[in-house]
Design a protein around this motif. Structure first.
Motif, short mmCIF file in Angstrom:
data_model
loop_
_atom_site.label_atom_id
_atom_site.label_comp_id
_atom_site.label_asym_id
_atom_site.label_seq_id
_atom_site.Cartn_x
_atom_site.Cartn_y
_atom_site.Cartn_z
N ARG A 128 0.67 25.04 -70.45
CA ARG A 128 2.20 25.36 -70.61
C ARG A 128 3.16 24.25 -69.87
NH1 ARG A 128 6.28 27.89 -66.71
NH2 ARG A 128 7.87 28.25 -68.18
N GLU B 180 9.01 25.02 -71.92
CA GLU B 180 8.73 26.23 -72.69
C GLU B 180 8.61 27.41 -72.13
OE1 GLU B 180 5.29 25.67 -75.16
OE2 GLU B 180 4.04 25.06 -73.48
N SER B 181 9.05 28.58 -72.85
CA SER B 181 8.95 30.01 -72.05
C SER B 181 7.54 30.36 -72.08
CB SER B 181 9.79 30.97 -72.86
OG SER B 181 9.32 31.14 -74.12
N GLU C 271 6.54 32.99 -73.38
CA GLU C 271 6.17 33.45 -74.85
C GLU C 271 5.89 32.52 -75.97
OE1 GLU C 271 8.58 36.31 -78.17
OE2 GLU C 271 9.70 35.80 -76.22
N GLU C 272 6.59 31.34 -75.71
CA GLU C 272 6.57 30.12 -76.72
C GLU C 272 5.16 29.67 -76.23
OE1 GLU C 272 11.33 28.43 -76.89
OE2 GLU C 272 9.71 27.98 -75.38
N GLU D 249 2.19 35.67 -67.59
CA GLU D 249 3.34 36.12 -67.34
C GLU D 249 3.31 36.22 -65.75
OE1 GLU D 249 7.09 36.54 -67.97
OE2 GLU D 249 5.83 36.51 -69.67
#
Length: 255
Positions: A31, A35-36, A38-39, A154
């Motif tokens: 990650r 970027e979020s 979710e993305e 998350e």
């Protein structure tokens, strides 16, 4: 865990003097800070992302973690640990030769305290070289992996779990093999933090107090030092691969 306690734990992970932490920045398998979550999950869903040289695992980091890759000396640990394992192997061989006519149980009884000392020495050396990271391990089935990984991702970014997490992508086995999710903590000897992460996993529905995914055996915590040494079930030294079990910790014990 009470909300106040969780807030305190999250606040303790902040490091205002350091930039945001992401050892996976620029790597396709991790990650990115830009970027979020979710993305990130849409880009690399573990159920359908295929394993490759560029993507052996899918990673996400707690951007506020205090732990940094330069904090430990993995090379020094591996060198010292190799010496300890060789010494134990020699002692084990000598004992087995001297007790060749004895019952297997008698030999095992003789080796048990030596194995305990070996484990203590390996963990002490890991502490000395600051190679203290470890992980709780989840094994969701493929049909559950996207959902569970989303919860872990998350919570990791929100400072609710540990320093980082990773999940195994699709290796071609389809729906037959459970996927491994690792939730990392900074220090295997920090029992307050190790148990805090476990308790949060319970609150998030990732672990049941009587086991993970309905399994009575629960989940286990393993030191990265033991992973790098190849200490798995049935290893030649007879060492227990994991340090802690969720069932015992949730019931108030240590092992």
């Amino acid at each position: 865990m009470a909300a106040a306690s969780r807030a305190k734990a999250q606040a303790s992970s902040l490091s205002p003097s350091k930039p945001l932490y992401n050892p996976y920045e620029g790597q396709i398998c991790g990650r990115q800070l830009s970027e979020s979550v979710e993305e990130f999950l849409k880009r690399l869903p573990p159920l359908t992302t295929h394993v490759s040289l560029k993507c052996p695992w899918i990673f996400i980091a707690n951007p506020h973690a205090r732990s940094r890759p330069t904090d430990y000396d993995q090379g020094s640990f591996m060198q010292a640990a190799d010496g300890l394992l060789q010494e134990f192997t020699k002692e084990k061989t000598d004992i087995e030769k001297s007790m060749v006519r004895k019952a297997k149980g008698t030999i095992t009884k003789k080796l048990t305290p030596l194995r305990k000392v070996l484990e203590e020495n390996l963990l002490a050396k890991a502490k000395e070289t600051k190679f203290t990271s470890g992980k709780w391990m989840l094994f969701p089935y493929p049909e559950e992996v996207n959902e569970q990984w989303a919860i872990v991702a998350e919570a990791t970014v929100n400072r609710e779990l540990g320093t980082a997490a990773k999940v195994a992508p699709d290796n071609g086995d389809g729906d037959r093999t459970p996927r491994l999710i690792c939730i990392y903590t900074k220090d295997f000897s920090d029992m307050e933090d190790v148990k805090r992460v476990l308790e949060r996993m319970v609150e998030l529905g990732l672990v049941k107090r009587r086991g993970a995914g309905g399994a009575e055996r629960g989940i286990h915590y393993k030191a990265d030092a033991f992973t790098d040494l190849g200490i798995v079930s049935g290893n030649e030294w007879g060492l227990k691969p994991s340090l802690y079990a969720s069932k015992e910790l949730l019931e108030g014990g240590k092992k």
